[in-house]
Design an enzyme around this catalytic site. Structure first.
Site, PDB file in Angstrom:
ATOM      1  N   ASP A  24      -2.280  -0.486   6.308  1.00  0.00           N
ATOM      2  CA  ASP A  24      -3.417  -0.809   5.510  1.00  0.00           C
ATOM      3  C   ASP A  24      -2.277  -2.220   4.591  1.00  0.00           C
ATOM      4  O   ASP A  24      -3.339  -2.876   3.401  1.00  0.00           O
ATOM      5  CB  ASP A  24      -3.452  -0.138   4.295  1.00  0.00           C
ATOM      6  CG  ASP A  24      -4.509   1.092   4.859  1.00  0.00           C
ATOM      7  OD1 ASP A  24      -5.132   0.902   5.932  1.00  0.00           O
ATOM      8  OD2 ASP A  24      -4.469   2.195   4.227  1.00  0.00           O
ATOM      9  N   MET A  30       5.659   9.772  -3.767  1.00  0.00           N
ATOM     10  CA  MET A  30       5.393   8.450  -2.528  1.00  0.00           C
ATOM     11  C   MET A  30       6.230   9.092  -1.860  1.00  0.00           C
ATOM     12  O   MET A  30       6.981   8.806  -1.604  1.00  0.00           O
ATOM     13  CB  MET A  30       5.398   7.588  -3.312  1.00  0.00           C
ATOM     14  CG  MET A  30       5.369   5.478  -2.308  1.00  0.00           C
ATOM     15  SD  MET A  30       6.067   4.468  -2.983  1.00  0.00           S
ATOM     16  CE  MET A  30       7.684   4.484  -3.082  1.00  0.00           C
ATOM     17  N   HIS A  90      -5.331   4.234   6.685  1.00  0.00           N
ATOM     18  CA  HIS A  90      -4.357   5.002   5.377  1.00  0.00           C
ATOM     19  C   HIS A  90      -3.048   5.575   5.924  1.00  0.00           C
ATOM     20  O   HIS A  90      -2.298   6.533   5.610  1.00  0.00           O
ATOM     21  CB  HIS A  90      -5.037   6.760   5.099  1.00  0.00           C
ATOM     22  CG  HIS A  90      -6.453   6.376   4.096  1.00  0.00           C
ATOM     23  ND1 HIS A  90      -6.176   6.003   3.280  1.00  0.00           N
ATOM     24  CD2 HIS A  90      -7.941   6.856   4.291  1.00  0.00           C
ATOM     25  CE1 HIS A  90      -7.294   5.714   2.811  1.00  0.00           C
ATOM     26  NE2 HIS A  90      -8.247   6.570   3.655  1.00  0.00           N
ATOM     27  N   ASP A 102       0.800  -1.328  -0.244  1.00  0.00           N
ATOM     28  CA  ASP A 102      -0.133   0.437  -0.133  1.00  0.00           C
ATOM     29  C   ASP A 102       1.076   0.880  -0.134  1.00  0.00           C
ATOM     30  O   ASP A 102       1.825   1.243   0.715  1.00  0.00           O
ATOM     31  CB  ASP A 102      -0.970   0.000   1.191  1.00  0.00           C
ATOM     32  CG  ASP A 102      -1.882   1.374   1.050  1.00  0.00           C
ATOM     33  OD1 ASP A 102      -3.215   1.594   0.573  1.00  0.00           O
ATOM     34  OD2 ASP A 102      -1.465   2.225   1.939  1.00  0.00           O
TER      35      ASP A 102
END
Length: 201
Positions: free
Chosen positions: A179, A28, A174, A15
């Site tokens: 996750d 990212m 999140h 994730d």
């Protein structure tokens, strides 16, 4: 000529959290990974998704970001600029980790949905080091897996419509590692699931 025997697959749930829709212009900012399980032929063995994990928070690579996207992760951009891991170093560490946990098997990234997470992960692996331990196509989308097994349209492959026993009881926070672990459980549940037979009625 004897048929070539395929190596087992080692499924790694990944994730990512990002501060925009695409890599390059945007960053990212964190990613987490958890080993979901191993498939050897027709046999799938679920792993404890908390046993083998990886997590990094990354320094942003551009000045651009979408405030709403950044807010989803709950991460502080100013702190990441000061303290986030160098992307090249983080990708190098991740490659080593993937190859260690998948020794003797072919690593496969899996995500829900894989399209967004794979786009960022693969771009970062190639941009920062030029090499992906998953190859160029070693990803599996859990939405597609569910749609194919349940025989439903892809757009109907949402967690709210899945049988409850397939879903992890862990919260979706999140936080990338939380996750990834949650989705590793979903992956194993999907792989081990036999849908009810369609009686044609």
């Amino acid at each position: 000529m004897a048929a070539r025997t395929a190596r087992p697959s080692l499924y790694i749930s990944v994730d990512i959290e990002a501060d925009g829709p695409i890599p390059g212009p945007y960053s990212m900012i964190s990613f987490g990974a958890a080993v979901a399980g191993r498939q050897d032929g027709a046999s799938y063995t679920a792993a404890d998704p908390e046993q083998h994990t990886f997590y990094r928070e990354l320094r942003p690579i551009s000045e651009e970001f979408v405030p709403a996207a950044l807010a989803v992760s709950g991460l502080d951009r100013d702190r990441l600029l000061r303290e986030g891991a160098d992307p090249a170093a983080a990708m190098a560490e991740f490659r080593i980790w993937v190859r260690e946990v998948s020794a003797g098997a072919q690593p496969v990234m899996c995500g829900y949905p894989a399209s967004f997470d794979w786009t960022f992960l693969y771009w970062y692996l190639i941009r920062f080091g030029g090499d992906s331990p998953f190859g160029h196509s070693g990803c599996l989308d859990m939405k597609t897996l569910y749609a194919a097994k349940a025989r439903v349209p892809l757009r109907a492959a949402v967690k709210g419509r899945m049988p409850r026993q397939l879903l992890s009881r862990r919260p979706h926070t999140h936080h990338a590692l939380d996750d990834a672990v949650e989705q590793a459980e979903l992956m194993s549940n999907l792989m081990l699931w036999t849908p009810p037979a369609d009686d044609g009625s």
